[in-house]
Motif scaffolding. Structure first.
Motif, PDB file in Angstrom:
ATOM      1  N   ASP A  52      -4.633 -30.510  29.988  1.00 25.68           N
ATOM      2  CA  ASP A  52      -4.642 -31.967  29.874  1.00 25.68           C
ATOM      3  C   ASP A  52      -5.637 -32.588  30.837  1.00 25.68           C
ATOM      4  O   ASP A  52      -6.047 -31.970  31.826  1.00 25.68           O
ATOM      5  N   ALA A  53      -6.031 -33.823  30.524  1.00 29.17           N
ATOM      6  CA  ALA A  53      -7.066 -34.519  31.290  1.00 29.17           C
ATOM      7  C   ALA A  53      -6.592 -34.918  32.671  1.00 29.17           C
ATOM      8  O   ALA A  53      -7.413 -35.088  33.586  1.00 29.17           O
ATOM      9  N   LEU A  54      -5.287 -35.068  32.859  1.00 26.65           N
ATOM     10  CA  LEU A  54      -4.764 -35.467  34.165  1.00 26.65           C
ATOM     11  C   LEU A  54      -4.886 -34.330  35.176  1.00 26.65           C
ATOM     12  O   LEU A  54      -5.306 -34.539  36.320  1.00 26.65           O
ATOM     13  N   ARG A  55      -4.547 -33.123  34.773  1.00 20.02           N
ATOM     14  CA  ARG A  55      -4.657 -31.961  35.662  1.00 20.02           C
ATOM     15  C   ARG A  55      -6.092 -31.462  35.752  1.00 20.02           C
ATOM     16  O   ARG A  55      -6.468 -30.839  36.729  1.00 20.02           O
ATOM     17  N   GLY A  56      -6.882 -31.690  34.702  1.00 20.09           N
ATOM     18  CA  GLY A  56      -8.282 -31.303  34.708  1.00 20.09           C
ATOM     19  C   GLY A  56      -8.563 -30.046  33.914  1.00 20.09           C
ATOM     20  O   GLY A  56      -7.667 -29.216  33.676  1.00 20.09           O
ATOM     21  N   THR A  97     -11.113 -14.033  16.082  1.00 22.99           N
ATOM     22  CA  THR A  97      -9.686 -14.364  16.106  1.00 22.99           C
ATOM     23  C   THR A  97      -9.496 -15.823  15.693  1.00 22.99           C
ATOM     24  O   THR A  97     -10.290 -16.682  16.044  1.00 22.99           O
ATOM     25  N   THR A  98      -8.446 -16.091  14.945  1.00 20.65           N
ATOM     26  CA  THR A  98      -8.179 -17.459  14.505  1.00 20.65           C
ATOM     27  C   THR A  98      -7.188 -18.143  15.446  1.00 20.65           C
ATOM     28  O   THR A  98      -6.255 -17.521  15.952  1.00 20.65           O
ATOM     29  N   TYR A  99      -7.395 -19.448  15.643  1.00 17.74           N
ATOM     30  CA  TYR A  99      -6.616 -20.237  16.592  1.00 17.74           C
ATOM     31  C   TYR A  99      -6.217 -21.575  15.973  1.00 17.74           C
ATOM     32  O   TYR A  99      -6.840 -22.051  15.019  1.00 17.74           O
ATOM     33  N   VAL A 100      -5.178 -22.170  16.562  1.00 16.75           N
ATOM     34  CA  VAL A 100      -4.813 -23.545  16.260  1.00 16.75           C
ATOM     35  C   VAL A 100      -4.838 -24.342  17.552  1.00 16.75           C
ATOM     36  O   VAL A 100      -4.482 -23.833  18.629  1.00 16.75           O
ATOM     37  N   SER A 101      -5.289 -25.584  17.453  1.00 15.01           N
ATOM     38  CA  SER A 101      -5.189 -26.518  18.575  1.00 15.01           C
ATOM     39  C   SER A 101      -4.486 -27.777  18.087  1.00 15.01           C
ATOM     40  O   SER A 101      -4.809 -28.309  17.020  1.00 15.01           O
ATOM     41  N   TRP A 102      -3.483 -28.200  18.844  1.00 10.77           N
ATOM     42  CA  TRP A 102      -2.820 -29.476  18.593  1.00 10.77           C
ATOM     43  C   TRP A 102      -3.303 -30.435  19.660  1.00 10.77           C
ATOM     44  O   TRP A 102      -3.254 -30.131  20.868  1.00 10.77           O
ATOM     45  N   ASN A 103      -3.764 -31.604  19.238  1.00  2.75           N
ATOM     46  CA  ASN A 103      -4.481 -32.519  20.124  1.00  2.75           C
ATOM     47  C   ASN A 103      -3.866 -33.915  20.108  1.00  2.75           C
ATOM     48  O   ASN A 103      -3.639 -34.484  19.027  1.00  2.75           O
ATOM     49  N   TRP A 104      -3.612 -34.448  21.301  1.00  7.52           N
ATOM     50  CA  TRP A 104      -3.082 -35.804  21.451  1.00  7.52           C
ATOM     51  C   TRP A 104      -4.004 -36.636  22.330  1.00  7.52           C
ATOM     52  O   TRP A 104      -4.623 -36.116  23.270  1.00  7.52           O
ATOM     53  N   LYS A 105      -4.038 -37.931  22.054  1.00  6.66           N
ATOM     54  CA  LYS A 105      -4.835 -38.860  22.850  1.00  6.66           C
ATOM     55  C   LYS A 105      -3.927 -39.664  23.777  1.00  6.66           C
ATOM     56  O   LYS A 105      -2.995 -40.339  23.323  1.00  6.66           O
ATOM     57  N   ALA A 106      -4.170 -39.581  25.078  1.00  8.69           N
ATOM     58  CA  ALA A 106      -3.463 -40.425  26.051  1.00  8.69           C
ATOM     59  C   ALA A 106      -4.444 -41.505  26.519  1.00  8.69           C
ATOM     60  O   ALA A 106      -4.913 -42.298  25.710  1.00  8.69           O
ATOM     61  N   ASN A 107      -4.808 -41.498  27.805  1.00 10.21           N
ATOM     62  CA  ASN A 107      -5.727 -42.518  28.311  1.00 10.21           C
ATOM     63  C   ASN A 107      -6.561 -41.952  29.453  1.00 10.21           C
ATOM     64  O   ASN A 107      -6.612 -42.511  30.547  1.00 10.21           O
ATOM     65  N   GLY A 108      -7.201 -40.819  29.198  1.00  6.36           N
ATOM     66  CA  GLY A 108      -8.122 -40.252  30.177  1.00  6.36           C
ATOM     67  C   GLY A 108      -7.423 -39.669  31.390  1.00  6.36           C
ATOM     68  O   GLY A 108      -6.295 -39.166  31.309  1.00  6.36           O
ATOM     69  N   THR A 109      -8.090 -39.754  32.524  1.00  3.18           N
ATOM     70  CA  THR A 109      -7.614 -39.094  33.741  1.00  3.18           C
ATOM     71  C   THR A 109      -6.512 -39.855  34.467  1.00  3.18           C
ATOM     72  O   THR A 109      -5.991 -39.382  35.471  1.00  3.18           O
ATOM     73  N   GLY A 110      -6.134 -41.024  33.960  1.00  2.89           N
ATOM     74  CA  GLY A 110      -4.967 -41.711  34.477  1.00  2.89           C
ATOM     75  C   GLY A 110      -5.224 -42.611  35.670  1.00  2.89           C
ATOM     76  O   GLY A 110      -6.329 -42.698  36.199  1.00  2.89           O
ATOM     77  N   SER A 111      -4.145 -43.282  36.103  1.00  4.30           N
ATOM     78  CA  SER A 111      -4.205 -44.204  37.233  1.00  4.30           C
ATOM     79  C   SER A 111      -2.873 -44.187  37.963  1.00  4.30           C
ATOM     80  O   SER A 111      -1.862 -43.692  37.450  1.00  4.30           O
ATOM     81  N   ALA A 112      -2.865 -44.753  39.157  1.00  6.22           N
ATOM     82  CA  ALA A 112      -1.661 -44.758  39.987  1.00  6.22           C
ATOM     83  C   ALA A 112      -0.562 -45.604  39.353  1.00  6.22           C
ATOM     84  O   ALA A 112      -0.814 -46.661  38.774  1.00  6.22           O
TER      85      ALA A 112
END
Length: 345
Positions: A52-56, A97-112
């Motif tokens: 995820d974008a928050l952890r990097g 090899t075949t793969y699946v990715s499930w993708n969600w949109k949050a709001n980038g790297t976040g804020s306090a």
């Protein structure tokens, strides 16, 4: 309740299939810049990878283990405007090899976020009802963390990052004194302390102390939280009937993704099914709690219908007679700006 103003669900959730190349690979076609990417090898045994974008980038956790977060420099290396980039890690990009990715949109790297008694960093998409939350535990009772959704979430999943620890899953259908674990086949467990016997509010969710796996002193955590959006997402429960003409579950949209779990007993798998891996009723399933390849299980799985889904198998994982299941579902239908749902497609 009005439908959400999401005109195209694939602006916020999408499933992307791909084939590995054992080199650098930029995957496009997701339809947005994803903030949470869940990857699974379909054709070989390998653990799930969650980024995820928050952890990097390069920071992965696994849904099927209790392992701490690890850095894989050759794993997911970038979030792009229409997808993501992979390195040569065999678990996510092995040649052929075949793969699946499930993708969600949050709001980038976040804020306090200071809404709770524990400060957090939050990446929240209030339109789609999804947020990623990072926080550090303090081992105190009756603690809260902000989630940024503006409405009470129906489901959230918490994982400790810096140490081996179980996943904790809250689902509104179970109530405030029960939980599930994503990495196991265990049925629901009852404990009034884990969520402090308190329902989430429009601003915060509640935690127990270090006796549980969501608030150890100095422990770092990530939480994925989901609020229900009519016409796009649904979080509920159903009772199986043990029949190939199975239980119908109304969602109000055509599902693109369904995850379910038996809760009232037994040792059944979590199951994920989507609209990209097979055709009704032969929809392939993967299990968040194990590293197995995808399969049809005991045969026909389910129908993804215009307004919900219908199980098509007598299967303890999804449709055992008289058994209780929880689910989360995201849609592929369109809802117009006049709040009238369009024909699902």
């Amino acid at each position: 309740m009005a439908y959400t103003t999401i005109n195209k669900s694939t602006d916020y959730f999408n499933t992307k299939l791909y084939t590995g190349n054992s080199s650098t690979q930029a995957l496009t076609g997701v339809g947005f810049q994803p903030d949470w990417v869940w990857l699974k090898d379909r054709s070989a045994t390998s653990s799930h990878r969650l980024y995820d974008a928050l952890r990097g980038v390069t920071k992965r956790i696994q849904s099927n283990t209790t392992a701490a977060e690890a850095t894989e420099a050759d794993g997911l290396t970038a979030f792009g405007t229409d997808g993501f980039t992979l390195g040569s890690n065999a678990a996510t990009n092995n040649n052929g090899t075949t793969y699946v990715s499930w993708n969600w949109k949050a709001n980038g790297t976040g804020s306090a976020n200071t809404d709770g008694t524990i400060n957090s960093t939050v990446s929240a998409n209030t339109t789609a009802g999804f947020s990623i939350v990072s926080y550090t535990g303090n081992n105190s009772n009756a603690q809260t963390i902000g989630h940024g959704l503006g409405v009470a979430p129906k489901m959230y999943m918490i994982k400790r990052r810096d140490s081996t620890s179980a996943w904790g899953v809250y689902h509104a259908s179970l109530g405030e004194n029960k939980y599930l674990q994503l990495e196991t086949t265990n049925a629901e467990a009852t404990d009034t302390g884990i969520w402090n016997n308190t329902a989430p509010t429009s601003t915060v969710l509640s935690l127990g102390n270090a006796g549980y796996f969501n608030n150890a002193s100095g422990g770092t955590y990530v939480c994925y939280a989901f609020a229900e959006k009519k016409g796009y997402s649904k979080f509920g429960s159903y009772t199986g009937n043990g029949n190939a003409d199975g239980t119908f579950i109304y969602t109000g949209f055509k599902p693109a993704f369904v995850m379910c779990k038996r809760t009232d007993g037994g040792t059944q798998n979590w199951c994920i099914m989507d609209n990209k891996r097979g055709y009704n009723p032969d929809v392939q399933q993967l299990h968040p709690n194990n590293s197995n390849v995808e399969s049809l299980g005991s045969g026909d799985t389910l129908d993804l219908l215009s307004n919900g889904f219908k199980m098509r198998v007598n299967d303890g994982d999804k449709n055992g007679s008289g058994e209780t299941f929880i689910y989360m579902a995201f849609g592929q239908s369109l809802v117009g700006s006049n709040n009238i749902p369009c024909t699902a497609r």
